[in-house]
Design an enzyme around this catalytic site. Structure first.
Site, mmCIF file in Angstrom:
data_model
loop_
_atom_site.group_PDB
_atom_site.id
_atom_site.type_symbol
_atom_site.label_atom_id
_atom_site.label_comp_id
_atom_site.label_asym_id
_atom_site.label_seq_id
_atom_site.Cartn_x
_atom_site.Cartn_y
_atom_site.Cartn_z
ATOM 1 N N SER A 137 17.522 -17.017 29.412
ATOM 2 C CA SER A 137 16.221 -17.668 29.322
ATOM 3 C C SER A 137 16.324 -19.095 29.840
ATOM 4 O O SER A 137 17.408 -19.697 29.859
ATOM 5 C CB SER A 137 15.755 -17.701 27.860
ATOM 6 O OG SER A 137 14.649 -18.564 27.673
ATOM 7 N N TYR A 150 15.933 -18.238 19.055
ATOM 8 C CA TYR A 150 15.905 -17.597 20.371
ATOM 9 C C TYR A 150 16.811 -18.353 21.346
ATOM 10 O O TYR A 150 17.633 -17.755 22.057
ATOM 11 C CB TYR A 150 14.462 -17.591 20.872
ATOM 12 C CG TYR A 150 14.226 -16.961 22.220
ATOM 13 C CD1 TYR A 150 14.142 -15.578 22.350
ATOM 14 C CD2 TYR A 150 14.041 -17.750 23.357
ATOM 15 C CE1 TYR A 150 13.894 -14.999 23.593
ATOM 16 C CE2 TYR A 150 13.791 -17.179 24.586
ATOM 17 C CZ TYR A 150 13.709 -15.793 24.698
ATOM 18 O OH TYR A 150 13.463 -15.232 25.930
#
Length: 258
Positions: A137, A150
């Site tokens: 990410s 996350y």
């Protein structure tokens, strides 16, 4: 001639979003794809439409990975590639994050990626070499408030990618990571899960939001991430391994002040 003619690739989280678009593009480029997910009805429907195979896979379950490997080999005879796409996102301040929530995100994002490498890399090596693409990410490269859990798992995926690339290189297995920014999928655009919502309208609203944040002035599309996954899976990237590839519309470049 497709860029993946004759290749067999496993894609996780392939029932929708980025994984679905990766499966569609890989199929168009000649690959035989095993689509996997926990959303069995959706995943089976996509696989059927593409003329491909489907297997249920909870990426945090080692037994499910063993079963998926067996399914791929029974359907196609071998495995040449893996896209570790499956992941989940939860919004919370770190100090407000319950341990159960933290561990659930770790279980899917981080453990799932580890188990995928562990289960599939030996099969790819046995087939003569191939590729693993891990989905990290934008938040693996920087911090972002409210997504600490996350971000922690996505940082970990970069570490797994680099170590796997070093350890597997002599077995002709290349391992790289994609680092998407905001992409218009159900993860970042939950309105896509509402059958009564207009996806074009919600996407337009997100474009307006990211116009102020992202140099390219819009949210990304899953098809764009799929094209990066294709590049990292095909021979166009034959001398690349152990690297993160940011696909974020320029977001990581910095903040515009004028």
């Amino acid at each position: 001639m497709g860029k993946l003619d004759g290749r067999v690739v496993v894609v996780t989280g392939a029932a929708r979003g980025q994984g679905e678009q990766e499966a569609r593009l890989f199929t168009a480029e000649g690959a035989r794809v095993l689509l996997t997910d926990v959303l069995d009805d959706q995943g089976e429907a996509v696989a059927k439409a593409l003329g491909q195979s489907y297997a249920h896979l909870d990426v945090a379950c080692e037994a499910d990975w063993a079963a998926a490997v067996t399914a791929a080999k029974e359907a196609y005879g071998r495995i040449d590639g893996l896209v570790n796409n499956a992941g989940i996102l939860r919004f919370n301040a770190l100090v407000d994050t319950p341990l159960d929530e933290f561990m659930n995100v770790v279980r899917v994002n981080q453990v799932g990626c580890f188990l995928g490498i562990k289960a599939v890399a030996p099969e790819i090596a046995a087939a003569g070499g191939g590729t693993i693409v891990n989905t990290a990410s934008y938040t693996a490269m920087t911090g972002m408030a409210a997504v600490g859990t996350y971000a922690a798992t996505k940082h970990a995926i970069l570490g797994l990618t680099r170590v796997a690339a070093i350890e597997l290189a002599r077995q002709r297995v290349r391992v790289n990571a994609m680092c998407p920014g905001a992409i218009d999928t159900p993860m970042s655009n939950p309105a896509r899960l509402d059958p009564d919502a207009d996806p074009e309208e919600t996407s337009g609203a997100l474009d307006e939001l990211y116009r102020r944040l992202v140099p390219l002035g819009r949210i990304g599309r899953p098809e764009e991430v799929a094209r990066l996954a294709l590049f990292l899976t095909c021979d166009d990237s034959s001398y690349i391994t152990g690297q993160p590839f940011v696909i974020d519309g320029g977001w990581l470049a910095g903040v515009a002040v004028v």
